[in-house]
Design a protein around this motif. Structure first.
Motif, PDB file in Angstrom:
ATOM      1  N   ARG A   1     -18.013   0.911  16.728  1.00 21.29           N
ATOM      2  CA  ARG A   1     -17.472  -0.229  15.980  1.00 21.29           C
ATOM      3  C   ARG A   1     -15.996  -0.422  16.297  1.00 21.29           C
ATOM      4  O   ARG A   1     -15.275   0.546  16.577  1.00 21.29           O
ATOM      5  N   PRO A   2     -15.528  -1.658  16.282  1.00 25.30           N
ATOM      6  CA  PRO A   2     -14.108  -1.926  16.530  1.00 25.30           C
ATOM      7  C   PRO A   2     -13.239  -1.210  15.496  1.00 25.30           C
ATOM      8  O   PRO A   2     -13.624  -1.067  14.335  1.00 25.30           O
ATOM      9  N   ARG A   3     -12.073  -0.806  15.920  1.00 26.32           N
ATOM     10  CA  ARG A   3     -11.161  -0.100  15.026  1.00 26.32           C
ATOM     11  C   ARG A   3     -10.843  -0.963  13.797  1.00 26.32           C
ATOM     12  O   ARG A   3     -10.526  -2.146  13.931  1.00 26.32           O
ATOM     13  N   GLY A   4     -10.959  -0.369  12.642  1.00 24.87           N
ATOM     14  CA  GLY A   4     -10.636  -1.079  11.407  1.00 24.87           C
ATOM     15  C   GLY A   4     -11.768  -1.916  10.845  1.00 24.87           C
ATOM     16  O   GLY A   4     -11.617  -2.503   9.770  1.00 24.87           O
ATOM     17  N   GLU A   5     -12.897  -1.986  11.534  1.00 25.09           N
ATOM     18  CA  GLU A   5     -14.031  -2.759  11.048  1.00 25.09           C
ATOM     19  C   GLU A   5     -15.163  -1.844  10.605  1.00 25.09           C
ATOM     20  O   GLU A   5     -15.292  -0.718  11.091  1.00 25.09           O
ATOM     21  N   GLU A   6     -15.979  -2.344   9.677  1.00 26.94           N
ATOM     22  CA  GLU A   6     -17.147  -1.602   9.241  1.00 26.94           C
ATOM     23  C   GLU A   6     -18.292  -1.809  10.230  1.00 26.94           C
ATOM     24  O   GLU A   6     -18.322  -2.789  10.975  1.00 26.94           O
ATOM     25  N   ALA A   7     -19.211  -0.861  10.218  1.00 30.35           N
ATOM     26  CA  ALA A   7     -20.405  -0.987  11.062  1.00 30.35           C
ATOM     27  C   ALA A   7     -21.404  -1.886  10.347  1.00 30.35           C
ATOM     28  O   ALA A   7     -22.179  -1.434   9.504  1.00 30.35           O
ATOM     29  N   THR A   8     -21.384  -3.172  10.670  1.00 29.06           N
ATOM     30  CA  THR A   8     -22.271  -4.145  10.046  1.00 29.06           C
ATOM     31  C   THR A   8     -23.105  -4.842  11.110  1.00 29.06           C
ATOM     32  O   THR A   8     -22.778  -4.805  12.305  1.00 29.06           O
ATOM     33  N   ALA A   9     -24.160  -5.511  10.658  1.00 29.72           N
ATOM     34  CA  ALA A   9     -24.988  -6.275  11.593  1.00 29.72           C
ATOM     35  C   ALA A   9     -24.180  -7.384  12.252  1.00 29.72           C
ATOM     36  O   ALA A   9     -24.401  -7.709  13.429  1.00 29.72           O
ATOM     37  N   ALA A  10     -23.238  -7.974  11.523  1.00 28.21           N
ATOM     38  CA  ALA A  10     -22.403  -9.030  12.096  1.00 28.21           C
ATOM     39  C   ALA A  10     -21.538  -8.481  13.227  1.00 28.21           C
ATOM     40  O   ALA A  10     -21.366  -9.130  14.272  1.00 28.21           O
ATOM     41  N   ALA A  11     -20.988  -7.282  13.031  1.00 23.71           N
ATOM     42  CA  ALA A  11     -20.178  -6.666  14.088  1.00 23.71           C
ATOM     43  C   ALA A  11     -21.037  -6.311  15.299  1.00 23.71           C
ATOM     44  O   ALA A  11     -20.612  -6.468  16.454  1.00 23.71           O
ATOM     45  N   VAL A  12     -22.260  -5.843  15.032  1.00 25.37           N
ATOM     46  CA  VAL A  12     -23.180  -5.533  16.132  1.00 25.37           C
ATOM     47  C   VAL A  12     -23.559  -6.816  16.871  1.00 25.37           C
ATOM     48  O   VAL A  12     -23.622  -6.842  18.112  1.00 25.37           O
ATOM     49  N   ALA A  13     -23.766  -7.909  16.147  1.00 24.95           N
ATOM     50  CA  ALA A  13     -24.099  -9.196  16.774  1.00 24.95           C
ATOM     51  C   ALA A  13     -22.970  -9.668  17.674  1.00 24.95           C
ATOM     52  O   ALA A  13     -23.207 -10.179  18.779  1.00 24.95           O
ATOM     53  N   ALA A  14     -21.727  -9.507  17.202  1.00 22.57           N
ATOM     54  CA  ALA A  14     -20.579  -9.904  18.019  1.00 22.57           C
ATOM     55  C   ALA A  14     -20.533  -9.101  19.308  1.00 22.57           C
ATOM     56  O   ALA A  14     -20.261  -9.643  20.392  1.00 22.57           O
ATOM     57  N   ALA A  15     -20.830  -7.805  19.213  1.00 26.09           N
ATOM     58  CA  ALA A  15     -20.859  -6.970  20.414  1.00 26.09           C
ATOM     59  C   ALA A  15     -22.009  -7.367  21.331  1.00 26.09           C
ATOM     60  O   ALA A  15     -21.870  -7.353  22.567  1.00 26.09           O
ATOM     61  N   ALA A  16     -23.134  -7.733  20.750  1.00 22.73           N
ATOM     62  CA  ALA A  16     -24.290  -8.135  21.557  1.00 22.73           C
ATOM     63  C   ALA A  16     -23.990  -9.393  22.362  1.00 22.73           C
ATOM     64  O   ALA A  16     -24.431  -9.529  23.516  1.00 22.73           O
ATOM     65  N   THR A  17     -23.239 -10.329  21.766  1.00 19.36           N
ATOM     66  CA  THR A  17     -22.898 -11.554  22.501  1.00 19.36           C
ATOM     67  C   THR A  17     -21.999 -11.254  23.696  1.00 19.36           C
ATOM     68  O   THR A  17     -21.937 -12.046  24.638  1.00 19.36           O
ATOM     69  N   GLN A  18     -21.314 -10.103  23.647  1.00 16.63           N
ATOM     70  CA  GLN A  18     -20.477  -9.681  24.770  1.00 16.63           C
ATOM     71  C   GLN A  18     -21.231  -8.798  25.756  1.00 16.63           C
ATOM     72  O   GLN A  18     -20.641  -8.284  26.723  1.00 16.63           O
ATOM     73  N   GLY A  19     -22.524  -8.604  25.493  1.00 14.97           N
ATOM     74  CA  GLY A  19     -23.361  -7.856  26.435  1.00 14.97           C
ATOM     75  C   GLY A  19     -23.435  -6.370  26.205  1.00 14.97           C
ATOM     76  O   GLY A  19     -23.953  -5.640  27.063  1.00 14.97           O
ATOM     77  N   ASP A  20     -22.954  -5.876  25.065  1.00 11.84           N
ATOM     78  CA  ASP A  20     -23.016  -4.441  24.788  1.00 11.84           C
ATOM     79  C   ASP A  20     -24.489  -4.002  24.751  1.00 11.84           C
ATOM     80  O   ASP A  20     -25.272  -4.511  23.946  1.00 11.84           O
ATOM     81  N   PRO A  21     -24.890  -3.051  25.594  1.00 14.49           N
ATOM     82  CA  PRO A  21     -26.306  -2.677  25.689  1.00 14.49           C
ATOM     83  C   PRO A  21     -26.859  -2.047  24.410  1.00 14.49           C
ATOM     84  O   PRO A  21     -28.016  -2.287  24.043  1.00 14.49           O
ATOM     85  N   ALA A  22     -26.056  -1.232  23.728  1.00 15.40           N
ATOM     86  CA  ALA A  22     -26.530  -0.606  22.490  1.00 15.40           C
ATOM     87  C   ALA A  22     -26.737  -1.658  21.408  1.00 15.40           C
ATOM     88  O   ALA A  22     -27.716  -1.600  20.642  1.00 15.40           O
ATOM     89  N   ALA A  23     -25.836  -2.613  21.324  1.00 13.19           N
ATOM     90  CA  ALA A  23     -25.956  -3.685  20.339  1.00 13.19           C
ATOM     91  C   ALA A  23     -27.169  -4.565  20.643  1.00 13.19           C
ATOM     92  O   ALA A  23     -27.944  -4.923  19.744  1.00 13.19           O
ATOM     93  N   LEU A  24     -27.341  -4.914  21.910  1.00 12.29           N
ATOM     94  CA  LEU A  24     -28.504  -5.706  22.302  1.00 12.29           C
ATOM     95  C   LEU A  24     -29.800  -4.960  22.006  1.00 12.29           C
ATOM     96  O   LEU A  24     -30.782  -5.551  21.539  1.00 12.29           O
ATOM     97  N   GLY A  25     -29.794  -3.651  22.249  1.00 11.20           N
ATOM     98  CA  GLY A  25     -30.979  -2.845  21.993  1.00 11.20           C
ATOM     99  C   GLY A  25     -31.333  -2.785  20.515  1.00 11.20           C
ATOM    100  O   GLY A  25     -32.512  -2.814  20.148  1.00 11.20           O
ATOM    101  N   ALA A  26     -30.313  -2.723  19.656  1.00 14.66           N
ATOM    102  CA  ALA A  26     -30.560  -2.676  18.212  1.00 14.66           C
ATOM    103  C   ALA A  26     -31.195  -3.978  17.731  1.00 14.66           C
ATOM    104  O   ALA A  26     -32.124  -3.963  16.910  1.00 14.66           O
ATOM    105  N   PHE A  27     -30.716  -5.107  18.234  1.00 16.61           N
ATOM    106  CA  PHE A  27     -31.315  -6.386  17.838  1.00 16.61           C
ATOM    107  C   PHE A  27     -32.703  -6.556  18.443  1.00 16.61           C
ATOM    108  O   PHE A  27     -33.595  -7.129  17.805  1.00 16.61           O
TER     109      PHE A  27
END
Length: 329
Positions: free
Chosen positions: A202-228
């Motif tokens: 998770r980004p520094r200072g942010e909570e581990a939320t589905a919204a944060a994971v979605a933002a990472a997925a839009t940037q192509g993060d493989p772990a985030a894409l895999g979770a969705f």
């Protein structure tokens, strides 16, 4: 005009809703979720007090209540998981006794996901659809059904609760007592947990939320894409099972997780093609909900409107029957 209440763990909202499903007046108070049952009911009364001051109150035709669940519509009771003091709380009876409620108005109780379904069927994405599943994918996963053009609540008001369909026989235990439930795989909490387990940071200072994971997925993060992708597969399996059982034609998904857009819907549609393979379940329309903040209020009003319509039809039928009786002399 209809009155509506929407009771959740963070807020208690009330509204006057017109015949077109538009919110005309809105009142809101924080939910004292950790207080006593009486204090909680006092907050509900405060919302009703605000509505009763409005000119439209004197002309309401019904009052609907949407509540976090579980609910028991047959008994008129609620036991919201996130409101500990209310266990089998007689909410309908309490609202019925509100001093300013017009004579003859019988409160109608629905669960919050069923209310969302009623709202989407009345004036949202499921409008004019006769057979639909509407879902809320957020901290939990809930749902409701429209069958034969009417809201289908079931005996206790919990029909359509898709979050507790098991889609993994060897899955983790669920707080409901089951195993491998959709909610444990596809909720916002589950998505965040899966992403972290797969290596997402998770980004520094942010909570581990589905919204944060979605933002990472839009940037192509493989772990985030895999979770969705994993969440979408669980949803697809449950949707296909529901479609096979009751032959729906459309699926509407709301809630915070649905805000991820194509990050969720693209893999969901792909997986659905693999699960919904029988002729009568292929080609299901799947899309986001149209209503947001006021869906619970609009849905509660829709339930009250439907109940008032049934009552009026019953009175008309009774009147016709009475008029047709001939007295023998």
């Amino acid at each position: 005009m209809y009155a509506a209440l929407d009771i959740g763990g963070t807020k208690i909202a009330g509204a006057l809703v017109d015949e077109e499903g538009r919110v005309v007046r809105r009142v809101q108070h924080p939910t004292p979720a950790r207080e006593s049952a009486r204090v909680l009911m006092g907050a509900v009364d405060a919302v009703l007090d605000g509505l009763a001051k409005e000119p439209g109150w004197s002309g309401i035709h019904g009052l609907g209540i949407a509540s976090a669940g579980p609910v028991n519509t047959a008994q008129g009771t609620v036991s919201p998981v996130n409101i500990p003091a209310w266990r089998d709380f007689p909410l309908v009876a309490e609202v019925r006794s509100y001093p300013s409620l017009l004579a003859g108005i019988e409160p109608v109780l629905v669960g919050d996901a069923v209310a969302m379904t009623a709202a989407e069927h009345w004036r949202g994405a499921a409008r004019d659809v006769d057979h639909a599943l509407c879902m809320v994918v957020s901290t939990g996963v809930g749902g409701g059904l429209v069958l034969n053009g009417r809201l289908h609540q079931g005996r206790s008001g919990n029909a359509g609760h898709i979050g507790h369909i098991s889609v993994d026989l060897d899955g983790a235990p669920c707080p409901c007592g089951g195993r491998g439930c959709v909610e444990g795989l596809a909720s916002g909490t589950a998505i965040a947990r899966q992403a972290v387990a797969a290596g997402w940071v998770r980004p520094r200072g942010e909570e581990a939320t589905a919204a944060a994971v979605a933002a990472a997925a839009t940037q192509g993060d493989p772990a985030a894409l895999g979770a969705f992708d994993r969440a979408a597969q669980a949803l697809a399996a449950a949707i296909a099972a529901t479609a096979t059982l009751v032959e729906i034609e459309a699926v509407v998904i709301g809630g915070g997780v649905a805000q991820a857009g194509d990050v969720l819907f693209a893999p969901l549609r792909r997986h659905l093609d693999s699960y919904a393979t029988l002729d009568f379940v292929r080609g299901l329309r799947v899309g986001p909900a149209a209503l947001a903040q006021d869906a619970g209020l609009v849905g509660a009003a829709a339930a009250a409107r439907a109940s008032a319509g049934r009552a009026a039809a019953a009175r008309t039928s009774a009147g016709r029957s009475a008029a047709g009786v001939r007295v023998r002399g």
